[in-house]
Design a protein around this motif. Structure first.
Motif, PDB file in Angstrom:
ATOM      1  N   GLU B 178       0.835  -1.199   0.000  1.00 37.09           N
ATOM      2  CA  GLU B 178       0.000   0.000   0.000  1.00 37.09           C
ATOM      3  C   GLU B 178       0.868   1.246   0.000  1.00 37.09           C
ATOM      4  O   GLU B 178       0.594   2.217  -0.706  1.00 37.09           O
ATOM      5  CB  GLU B 178      -0.904   0.039   1.245  1.00 37.09           C
ATOM      6  CG  GLU B 178      -1.883  -1.103   1.280  1.00 37.09           C
ATOM      7  CD  GLU B 178      -2.399  -1.336   2.690  1.00 37.09           C
ATOM      8  OE1 GLU B 178      -2.830  -0.357   3.311  1.00 37.09           O
ATOM      9  OE2 GLU B 178      -2.349  -2.484   3.155  1.00 37.09           O
ATOM     10  N   GLU B 179       1.933   1.177   0.822  1.00 36.28           N
ATOM     11  CA  GLU B 179       2.766   2.366   0.938  1.00 36.28           C
ATOM     12  C   GLU B 179       3.486   2.670  -0.375  1.00 36.28           C
ATOM     13  O   GLU B 179       3.560   3.829  -0.793  1.00 36.28           O
ATOM     14  CB  GLU B 179       3.775   2.182   2.077  1.00 36.28           C
ATOM     15  CG  GLU B 179       3.111   2.402   3.425  1.00 36.28           C
ATOM     16  CD  GLU B 179       3.900   1.797   4.568  1.00 36.28           C
ATOM     17  OE1 GLU B 179       5.133   1.673   4.420  1.00 36.28           O
ATOM     18  OE2 GLU B 179       3.283   1.447   5.574  1.00 36.28           O
ATOM     19  N   ALA B 181       2.412   1.905  -3.278  1.00 42.83           N
ATOM     20  CA  ALA B 181       1.400   2.408  -4.196  1.00 42.83           C
ATOM     21  C   ALA B 181       1.138   3.883  -3.940  1.00 42.83           C
ATOM     22  O   ALA B 181       1.029   4.685  -4.871  1.00 42.83           O
ATOM     23  CB  ALA B 181       0.111   1.610  -4.028  1.00 42.83           C
ATOM     24  N   GLN B 182       1.060   4.222  -2.630  1.00 41.95           N
ATOM     25  CA  GLN B 182       0.805   5.611  -2.283  1.00 41.95           C
ATOM     26  C   GLN B 182       1.966   6.504  -2.729  1.00 41.95           C
ATOM     27  O   GLN B 182       1.759   7.598  -3.240  1.00 41.95           O
ATOM     28  CB  GLN B 182       0.595   5.744  -0.781  1.00 41.95           C
ATOM     29  CG  GLN B 182      -0.834   6.100  -0.456  1.00 41.95           C
ATOM     30  CD  GLN B 182      -1.133   5.969   1.023  1.00 41.95           C
ATOM     31  OE1 GLN B 182      -0.377   5.342   1.763  1.00 41.95           O
ATOM     32  NE2 GLN B 182      -2.209   6.564   1.445  1.00 41.95           N
ATOM     33  N   TYR B 186      -0.834   7.002  -5.929  1.00 46.12           N
ATOM     34  CA  TYR B 186      -2.217   6.546  -5.799  1.00 46.12           C
ATOM     35  C   TYR B 186      -2.893   7.287  -4.644  1.00 46.12           C
ATOM     36  O   TYR B 186      -2.286   7.501  -3.603  1.00 46.12           O
ATOM     37  CB  TYR B 186      -2.249   5.050  -5.492  1.00 46.12           C
ATOM     38  CG  TYR B 186      -2.144   4.147  -6.700  1.00 46.12           C
ATOM     39  CD1 TYR B 186      -1.329   4.485  -7.775  1.00 46.12           C
ATOM     40  CD2 TYR B 186      -2.868   2.955  -6.754  1.00 46.12           C
ATOM     41  CE1 TYR B 186      -1.236   3.648  -8.872  1.00 46.12           C
ATOM     42  CE2 TYR B 186      -2.779   2.116  -7.847  1.00 46.12           C
ATOM     43  CZ  TYR B 186      -1.954   2.469  -8.901  1.00 46.12           C
ATOM     44  OH  TYR B 186      -1.871   1.625  -9.966  1.00 46.12           O
ATOM     45  N   LYS B 188      -5.871   7.536  -1.602  1.00 48.89           N
ATOM     46  CA  LYS B 188      -6.268   6.526  -0.620  1.00 48.89           C
ATOM     47  C   LYS B 188      -7.358   5.607  -1.153  1.00 48.89           C
ATOM     48  O   LYS B 188      -7.332   4.399  -0.938  1.00 48.89           O
ATOM     49  CB  LYS B 188      -6.747   7.210   0.661  1.00 48.89           C
ATOM     50  CG  LYS B 188      -5.568   7.508   1.562  1.00 48.89           C
ATOM     51  CD  LYS B 188      -5.976   7.940   2.943  1.00 48.89           C
ATOM     52  CE  LYS B 188      -4.723   8.138   3.765  1.00 48.89           C
ATOM     53  NZ  LYS B 188      -4.876   9.139   4.809  1.00 48.89           N
ATOM     54  N   VAL B 191      -5.909   3.260  -3.615  1.00 48.43           N
ATOM     55  CA  VAL B 191      -5.181   2.187  -2.940  1.00 48.43           C
ATOM     56  C   VAL B 191      -6.164   1.100  -2.518  1.00 48.43           C
ATOM     57  O   VAL B 191      -5.931  -0.091  -2.710  1.00 48.43           O
ATOM     58  CB  VAL B 191      -4.413   2.729  -1.704  1.00 48.43           C
ATOM     59  CG1 VAL B 191      -3.869   1.565  -0.879  1.00 48.43           C
ATOM     60  CG2 VAL B 191      -3.302   3.636  -2.143  1.00 48.43           C
ATOM     61  N   LYS B 194      -7.482  -0.584  -5.871  1.00 50.63           N
ATOM     62  CA  LYS B 194      -6.522  -1.251  -6.752  1.00 50.63           C
ATOM     63  C   LYS B 194      -5.592  -2.209  -5.986  1.00 50.63           C
ATOM     64  O   LYS B 194      -5.060  -3.139  -6.577  1.00 50.63           O
ATOM     65  CB  LYS B 194      -5.657  -0.194  -7.467  1.00 50.63           C
ATOM     66  CG  LYS B 194      -6.448   0.692  -8.395  1.00 50.63           C
ATOM     67  CD  LYS B 194      -6.347   0.182  -9.808  1.00 50.63           C
ATOM     68  CE  LYS B 194      -7.244   0.996 -10.716  1.00 50.63           C
ATOM     69  NZ  LYS B 194      -7.180   0.609 -12.105  1.00 50.63           N
ATOM     70  N   ILE B 195      -5.375  -1.933  -4.731  1.00 51.48           N
ATOM     71  CA  ILE B 195      -4.425  -2.768  -3.987  1.00 51.48           C
ATOM     72  C   ILE B 195      -5.141  -3.653  -2.966  1.00 51.48           C
ATOM     73  O   ILE B 195      -5.041  -4.877  -2.993  1.00 51.48           O
ATOM     74  CB  ILE B 195      -3.374  -1.903  -3.241  1.00 51.48           C
ATOM     75  CG1 ILE B 195      -2.723  -0.925  -4.212  1.00 51.48           C
ATOM     76  CG2 ILE B 195      -2.370  -2.787  -2.534  1.00 51.48           C
ATOM     77  CD1 ILE B 195      -1.836  -1.578  -5.246  1.00 51.48           C
TER      78      ILE B 195
END
Lengths: 332, 537
Positions: B178-179, B181-182, B186, B188, B191, B194-195
């Motif tokens: 997640e991190e 991706a962020q 991305y 929130k 995230v 998509k994640i």
């Protein structure tokens, strides 16, 4: 009060049953609830010295189980909630023929003609009505009249319930398939509410969902016992109407049982005055023998026998035919 | 993220082609599949006894199609409601700064302890003239029944299946994903979509399977709510006609429906093997600060738990109060509980122990065979319990008479019925463990047993505990199998409750029903609490 009566029953029973004693270990498959029958089974154990193991379950499930087990069944005695289940097992050739002296004194409506099972207690079909939205004057003379417009959407049915199905079978036996199908279709057209069993129907009458229900006689008394102001009453149709069918809870000995004597003693015990008084006073059912102090709510057995239609209970086994009609009427 | 998936697929394919599964995993898994064939053999044997004309009339009639359709829409409704109940709750207790997480988690599992018929009776006892609302407060509402009655009754005690699966997945999810991706820009919500959501998919689907298949076979709550589903037809055949042959046909139809569910699940999951292969260390995710949203979150929790736990508990208390039963009844309660638990606990342990090799095989050695083995476990779960019980009666009478109506047979049959429940959390746990973990342990000279104990077990602990809890709770309230297979005279809490409620003796049933809910929740609380002590390495 309950203790005293039970002791009295026990004393009375011991006089009758003493000569039968021969200790054995019996297995009973009971479609009747533990709370209702365990006390009288305990009495039987005490008085005969026999040990009884009880498998409690649903009447139909246990009947299917016995069929699956066949001649390897551990059961000695089967105790079912209705004549249909007894007949199904008899037709499958799984029941032993009982000694004639066990059932020779019973009224005709309470024995199997083939002698393979006997009624231990009787339960009648009644019509329960709401005291808030209906009165005794609304009850027609016959169950056939319920297809009338004025009952539209006001009554409950339980097509999956064994008691109701037995009643439909009895109607077929007495009035034929054609008339029964016509009635079922008429009922369906009259928009009944469909319930699972008797209890939920009686509850629904109190709750105001329906005004009338076709159920067995002993459900409403339980609601009234819990709440004396329960807004419902029960009554019968005219004398001899099929709507007043007297059904039974039956006991039978399995052919495969290796304890035939003790099993017969069990069946015989359930017909003693002691056991019969118990069913009448505590389970709110009708006795199957004479000379029992009647239940105040139910009234006299003789009167009930007058109200009840004459039916050969052996013929109630043809459930396949009944289910077909229920399916044809789209109630199942 | 897509590169992660590609990479992990490649790894597992390489693993599968290079290595064959060791026998100590393959043999128990094959044994499980073999056991699952017992009910199938029985069904086809009975089905073969049918007469063609009657078959046509009973099985292939238009009304059955209608009933099947009803069943499908019931399943859809239940899954929808369950998602709305379970997903936010799982997110709240894993990813936010909400207080009392552990306590909330345990409370969210408690509804599993409520027997379906008790939930249905509780819902039915609220409204109407004689219902609690009118009797206590003079508020007259109509009773809920029919489609929505059945949907709610079922959802309120099955949503924890989805909650537990999703929660385990959220806890096991590597937050570095997640991190990163962020950090790649991305938002929130992106995230989440998509994640997080794709990674939750296997868990969510496992939960859906468990709930969906349960809904297919349930008769109790559905019938009390007066909704006509397919199980209605099967029940009528057994109970109305005392018939096993056409009931077998109907059960096969139900099984076919279950298989189609499984196929759909497999299609969705195809090529989605999610495992972290990087060398990053899994670490606790950053918690979302609820801040001003906190009251809303609590209101939501209050409504969900208030309905699913509060309602049955309030109804049980109400029944106890309006007609208090004899005090002697309360003395029987702890003993009956111990008796129930003495069979339910071994079944839970056996189910978890058997689910381990099956899951491990299907995750680490994916092939047609291993996926067949895995899917076979759903047979026991998807069959109507009465049908499964009859199959086991038949089987034990034919092959092992001494085993018939023993506690052992009850435990084995419960295990067959619940294995699919144990699979969900254990499968997710294995999926989230790096495939090369065991390899590394072997390379360091660990034996397979030592590898399992020192390396795998700590990582799977959470999944195993959840599996134990799920199976235990299922068995504590199970009815049809107990009725047919328990030793004669062996009455459990559930049997006692059922026999009393079906006679309309609500007050006498209430202490036993309360015991199921209270004692089962306590046991589950104890099990889930162990997560904290050693689980969070």
């Amino acid at each position: 009060m309950q203790k005293k009566l039970l002791t009295g029953i026990a004393l009375l029973g011991s006089l009758v049953i003493a000569p039968l004693a021969s200790a054995a270990s019996l297995t009973v498959y009971s479609g009747r609830g533990e709370a209702l029958v365990q006390p009288i089974i305990d009495q039987f154990e005490k008085q005969t010295g026999n040990k009884v193991n009880v498998r409690y379950g649903d009447t139909a499930q246990l009947a299917v189980l016995i069929q699956e087990e066949g001649d390897r069944s551990p059961a000695d005695v089967y105790w079912g909630q209705d004549a249909g289940a007894m007949g199904a097992l008899a037709n499958a050739g799984l029941l032993a023929t009982l000694p004639e002296d066990i059932y020779k004194d019973l009224p005709g409506v309470f024995t199997s003609k083939t002698g393979q099972w006997v009624a231990a207690s009787g339960r009648s079909r009644v019509i329960v009505y709401s005291t808030e939205r209906a009165s005794a004057d609304d009850i027609p003379a016959s169950v056939f009249d319920l297809t009338d417009e004025k009952f539209k959407g006001r009554f409950g049915l339980a097509p999956t319930n064994g008691g109701f199905q037995s009643f439909v079978t009895a109607m077929r036996v007495k009035h034929g398939d054609e008339a029964t199908l016509a009635w079922l279709k008429g009922m369906k057209a009259n928009e009944p509410k469909i319930y699972r069993n008797n209890t939920t129907q009686v509850q629904a009458v109190g709750d105001g969902e329906i005004d009338f229900a076709l159920v067995n006689n002993y459900y409403l008394p339980r609601f009234v016992a819990a709440n004396s102001e329960y807004p419902a009453k029960q009554t019968y149709f005219a004398e001899g109407d099929i709507g007043n069918l007297m059904n039974v809870a039956g006991v039978a000995v399995l052919k495969s049982s290796k304890n035939q004597d003790a099993a017969n003693a069990f069946v015989q015990y359930m017909l003693t005055p002691a056991a019969q008084q118990y069913f009448t006073s505590f389970v709110n059912e009708y006795p199957v023998v004479e000379g029992i102090i009647p239940n105040a709510v139910l009234g006299d057995l003789d009167e009930m026998l007058k109200l009840a239609p004459e039916i050969d209970l052996d013929q109630l086994a043809d459930l396949e035919g009944t289910l077909k009609l229920l399916r044809d009427a789209e109630l199942l | 993220m897509s590169s992660t998936v590609v990479k992990s697929v490649a790894v597992s394919e390489v693993l599968a082609s290079v290595k064959r599964p060791p026998l100590y995993i393959l043999v128990p898994a094959l044994l499980v599949a073999l056991c699952m064939l017992i009910p199938l053999v029985y069904l086809f044997l009975r089905a073969g006894q049918a007469q063609p004309d009657q078959l046509l009339e009973l099985v292939f009639r238009p009304r059955n199609a209608q009933l099947l359709l009803n069943t499908l829409s019931l399943t859809g409704g239940v899954l929808l409601i369950c998602t709305f109940l379970a997903l936010p709750l799982a997110w709240l207790v894993t990813r936010t700064n909400i207080a009392a997480k552990r306590f909330l988690t345990i409370l969210a599992v408690v509804p599993l302890a409520v027997p379906g018929y008790v939930m249905a009776y509780a819902l039915l006892g609220v409204g109407g003239n004689m219902g609690a609302l009118n009797q206590l407060f003079g508020i007259r509402v109509n009773n809920i029944s029919g489609y929505w009655g059945a949907v709610w009754a079922l959802s309120l005690y099955t949503y924890p299946y989805i909650f537990l699966n999703v929660r385990a997945a959220l806890l096991g999810l590597d937050s570095s994903l997640e991190e990163s991706a962020q950090s790649l820009g991305y938002s929130k919500s992106m995230v989440f979509l998509k994640i997080i959501l794709p990674h939750l998919l296997p868990a969510l689907l496992a939960g859906y399977m468990v709930v969906g298949l349960y809904v297919l076979g349930d008769f109790g709550a559905v019938a009390l709510m007066r909704y006509e589903a397919f199980s209605y037809a099967i029940f009528t055949q057994y109970s109305g006609a005392f018939d096993r042959i056409y009931a077998a046909w109907l059960s096969i139809m139900l099984l076919a429906l279950a298989v189609s569910f499984l196929v759909v699940e497999a299609l969705i999951l195809k090529r989605k093997r999610l495992a972290s292969v990087g060398s990053g260390v899994t670490r606790p995710a950053r918690m979302f600060e609820l801040g001003k949203a906190s009251p809303i979150a609590w209101l939501y929790i209050l409504v969900v738990l208030g309905t699913s736990i509060g309602l049955p508990v309030a109804m049980l208390s109400y029944w106890l109060l309006i007609a208090p039963p004899d005090v002697s009844i309360f003395w029987q309660v702890p003993w009956t509980f111990l008796r129930s638990a003495s069979a339910a606990a071994p079944a839970a342990i056996l189910a978890a122990a058997l689910a381990l090799p099956v899951c491990y095989l299907s995750v680490r050695y994916p092939s047609r065979l291993t996926s067949m083995i895995e899917r076979s476990t759903y047979i026991g779960y998807a069959l109507p319990p009465l049908t499964l019980a009859l199959a086991m009666v038949f089987f034990s009478l034919q092959t092992a008479y001494f085993f018939y109506q023993t506690l052992g047979l009850l435990i084995v049959t419960w295990t067959l019925a619940t294995l699919a429940l144990a699979m969900g959390p254990i499968r997710s746990a294995i999926m989230q463990t790096r495939a090369n973990t065991e390899e590394a342990a072997y390379a360091l000279g660990y034996s397979p047993a030592a590898t399992f104990y020192h390396v795998m077990f700590p990582r799977l602990r959470r999944g195993i505990l959840a599996a134990l809890a799920l199976v235990f709770l299922f068995c504590m309230k199970e009815l049809p199998i107990t009725f047919l297979l328990a030793p004669t005279g062996y009455s459990t809490l559930a049997v006692t409750v059922f026999s009393r409620t079906s006679e309309g003796m609500m007050a006498e049933a209430a202490p036993f029903a309360a015991a199921i809910v209270i004692f089962s929740s306590l046991s589950v609380g104890m099990v889930l609490n162990r997560e904290k002590i050693k689980g969070s390495r």
